[in-house]
Design a protein around this motif. Structure first.
Motif, PDB file in Angstrom:
ATOM      1  N   GLU A  53      -2.584   8.605 -44.621  1.00  0.00           N
ATOM      2  CA  GLU A  53      -3.184   7.381 -45.142  1.00  0.00           C
ATOM      3  C   GLU A  53      -2.485   6.135 -44.598  1.00  0.00           C
ATOM      4  O   GLU A  53      -1.261   6.087 -44.485  1.00  0.00           O
ATOM      5  N   GLY A  54      -3.281   5.135 -44.242  1.00  0.00           N
ATOM      6  CA  GLY A  54      -2.740   3.874 -43.762  1.00  0.00           C
ATOM      7  C   GLY A  54      -2.676   3.807 -42.256  1.00  0.00           C
ATOM      8  O   GLY A  54      -3.227   2.897 -41.644  1.00  0.00           O
ATOM      9  N   GLY A 124      -6.542  17.315 -55.401  1.00  0.00           N
ATOM     10  CA  GLY A 124      -7.549  16.290 -55.201  1.00  0.00           C
ATOM     11  C   GLY A 124      -7.972  16.155 -53.750  1.00  0.00           C
ATOM     12  O   GLY A 124      -7.728  17.033 -52.920  1.00  0.00           O
ATOM     13  N   PHE A 125      -8.616  15.051 -53.460  1.00  0.00           N
ATOM     14  CA  PHE A 125      -8.961  14.719 -52.085  1.00  0.00           C
ATOM     15  C   PHE A 125      -7.683  14.306 -51.344  1.00  0.00           C
ATOM     16  O   PHE A 125      -6.700  13.897 -51.950  1.00  0.00           O
ATOM     17  N   TYR A 126      -7.740  14.353 -50.019  1.00  0.00           N
ATOM     18  CA  TYR A 126      -6.580  13.945 -49.236  1.00  0.00           C
ATOM     19  C   TYR A 126      -6.222  12.484 -49.480  1.00  0.00           C
ATOM     20  O   TYR A 126      -5.052  12.104 -49.417  1.00  0.00           O
ATOM     21  N   SER A 127      -7.221  11.664 -49.769  1.00  0.00           N
ATOM     22  CA  SER A 127      -6.973  10.233 -49.995  1.00  0.00           C
ATOM     23  C   SER A 127      -8.115   9.654 -50.798  1.00  0.00           C
ATOM     24  O   SER A 127      -9.222  10.225 -50.843  1.00  0.00           O
ATOM     25  N   GLY A 227      -9.006  11.151 -56.113  1.00  0.00           N
ATOM     26  CA  GLY A 227      -8.591  10.646 -54.817  1.00  0.00           C
ATOM     27  C   GLY A 227      -7.136  10.213 -54.838  1.00  0.00           C
ATOM     28  O   GLY A 227      -6.323  10.662 -54.031  1.00  0.00           O
ATOM     29  N   ALA A 228      -6.801   9.356 -55.809  1.00  0.00           N
ATOM     30  CA  ALA A 228      -5.401   8.984 -56.019  1.00  0.00           C
ATOM     31  C   ALA A 228      -4.693  10.027 -56.876  1.00  0.00           C
ATOM     32  O   ALA A 228      -3.468  10.028 -56.992  1.00  0.00           O
ATOM     33  N   ASN A 229      -5.475  10.933 -57.497  1.00  0.00           N
ATOM     34  CA  ASN A 229      -4.961  12.044 -58.313  1.00  0.00           C
ATOM     35  C   ASN A 229      -4.110  11.545 -59.478  1.00  0.00           C
ATOM     36  O   ASN A 229      -3.049  12.124 -59.781  1.00  0.00           O
TER      37      ASN A 229
END
Length: 288
Positions: A53-54, A124-127, A227-229
């Motif tokens: 991410e980022g 969760g999702f990766y991001s 997403g952010a879990n």
């Protein structure tokens, strides 16, 4: 706080997981989680390839369990320190779960779920970016259609980075292309950053995500909770969870969930899994 030992010679990270955790249970959950399902592997390790991410560079991870320790073996072109932190987030390894059994002691329904799903930590999702993209793809179509749309966008097994997504000529039904571009732009602007969203109160984070075109209340909750879990939030727009609580407790979700703090997301996911099992669904709860 979780403890870690870094050995960057072979990109190995050891995480001392606090509280109950089973890699096998968590992997089985994720392999059945349609929105971001992992391919099944014969080995005991959980393997995943994702974008850091980022910076949006590729990283690969193989996760194994040795007692209470999670061992992450990382590789790729992305910053592997950031990648390790991201893995901990999307596997819920960064959450102190030592008080999670206490929730079961207060609530017999959750105790049943914990016994049925020993050591499950919601994956969760990766991001948040990928969660937001899935929310757009899943709007007004069947789950199988959404999964096919997502598969058509993958590049070498990973979802396109935001800048790459913006450059694609998207042929998608309805306003999905417009909304996906809005999601990509929001990710590039930092509006869907996982660390930032996790640091906010969940209600505030959900409101912030709703500022992205195409993401309504249900989608915004998915972005924050899966997403952010975020581990301690109540999904207010998930009808299947509301139905499950009504059937099992005969009381409103807002009232019942007070006993689940500080793991309200975890408890919600466990109940959804039990519902899907009872109704003959897959192990992982499908997103509406």
């Amino acid at each position: 706080m979780l403890a870690s030992v870094f050995d960057m010679a072979d990109h190995r990270v050891e995480i001392a997981v606090q509280g109950p955790w089973s890699l096998a249970t968590s992997r089985a959950f994720w392999e059945g989680f349609t929105p971001s399902a992992l391919p099944a592997h014969s080995s005991e390790a959980l393997r995943a390839v994702f974008l850091v991410e980022g910076e949006w560079r590729r990283a690969a991870v193989s996760v194994t369990q040795h007692g209470a320790t999670a061992v992450l073996s990382l590789s790729g072109t992305g910053d592997l320190d950031l990648a390790a932190a991201q893995v901990c987030r999307f596997l819920s390894l960064d959450v102190d779960g030592r008080a999670w059994p206490d929730v079961g002691a207060r609530d017999p329904v959750i105790a049943e779920a914990q016994a049925s799903l020993p050591g499950l930590r919601p994956c969760g999702f990766y991001s948040p970016y990928e969660a937001a993209a899935w929310s757009v793809l899943a709007q007004r179509v069947r789950m199988s259609q959404a999964a096919a749309l997502k598969a058509s966008l993958l590049r070498d097994g990973v979802f396109p980075a935001p800048a790459e997504l913006l450059a694609l000529d998207l042929d998608l039904p309805g306003r999905k292309a417009e909304y996906l571009r809005a999601v990509a732009e929001a990710a590039l602007e930092g509006l869907l950053d996982g660390v930032t969203l996790r640091a906010m109160k969940p209600a505030a984070a959900v409101l912030a995500v709703q500022q992205v075109k195409g993401l309504g209340p249900f989608a915004a909750e998915l972005v924050v909770l899966r997403g952010a879990n975020a581990p301690d939030a109540v999904p207010h727009n998930e009808s299947r969870l509301t139905d499950e609580v009504a059937e099992r407790y005969g009381r409103p979700l807002a009232e019942v969930s007070e006993a689940w703090r500080p793991y309200r997301t975890w408890a919600s996911v466990h109940l959804r899994v039990l519902r899907e099992r009872r109704l003959g669904g897959a192990m992982a709860a499908a997103v509406r």
